[in-house]
Design a protein around this motif. Structure first.
Motif, short mmCIF file in Angstrom:
data_model
loop_
_atom_site.label_atom_id
_atom_site.label_comp_id
_atom_site.label_asym_id
_atom_site.label_seq_id
_atom_site.Cartn_x
_atom_site.Cartn_y
_atom_site.Cartn_z
N GLU A 119 0.82 -1.21 0.00
CA GLU A 119 0.00 0.00 0.00
C GLU A 119 0.86 1.27 0.00
N SER A 120 1.99 1.23 0.69
CA SER A 120 2.84 2.43 0.74
C SER A 120 3.60 2.67 -0.56
N TRP A 125 -3.88 -0.87 -4.99
CA TRP A 125 -3.79 -2.32 -5.05
C TRP A 125 -5.18 -2.87 -4.73
N ALA A 138 -1.29 -4.92 -7.91
CA ALA A 138 -0.86 -3.59 -7.51
C ALA A 138 -0.42 -2.83 -8.75
#
Length: 152
Positions: A119-120, A125, A138
């Motif tokens: 996520e970072s 995603w 993603a």
């Protein structure tokens, strides 16, 4: 191009699809049921992403590694990785035949940081559930440099 029905092929086969009308290039890799495959998957992806600046490839390989690790640790065979790309954009898709949803778990000494890391690094995603399992994906962008620019 390989479909889910073609998963009966030997592990670590790779198909390279032609670019389509919308210029999305697709590369496909079947992954065996062994954590040792991670280094081979990373090497395959690095070869596929040779033209991308190294600072962008680092994040892309990290996301790929987490998606494949999760499929190997928590999913079930068969597994397949797809790199879909066009200029400035990459989508990594990892299929496995486990129908359980990929979900974050609290960080611990044994893991639980993979989806947060994805996520970072990724723009976005998600996952798609289907009859034969799931696809976790993603999307990332790479920095575009002017032609002739020098990139370290």
């Amino acid at each position: 191009m390989t479909s889910n029905k073609d998963w009966g092929e030997p592990p670590m086969t790779a198909d390279y699809a032609e670019r389509t009308w919308d210029q999305v290039e697709v590369k496909i890799l079947n992954v065996a049921d062994d954590l040792a495959e991670l280094s081979r998957v990373r090497a395959w992806a690095r070869r596929a992403l040779l033209d991308i600046p190294s600072r962008d490839v680092i994040d892309m390989i990290m996301v790929l590694d987490e998606l494949v690790s999760n499929a190997l640790l928590h999913g079930t065979p068969p597994r397949q990785v797809r790199l879909k790309r066009r200029e400035g954009w990459l989508r990594i898709e990892v299929d496995d035949s486990c129908v359980d949803e990929a979900c974050p778990r609290p960080p611990s000494e044994t893991g639980g940081r993979g989806l947060a890391l994805i996520e970072s690094c990724a723009m976005v995603w998600g996952q798609l559930q289907h009859e034969t399992g799931k696809t976790v994906w993603a999307e990332l962008t790479s920095v575009q440099y002017p032609q002739g620019a020098v990139v370290e």
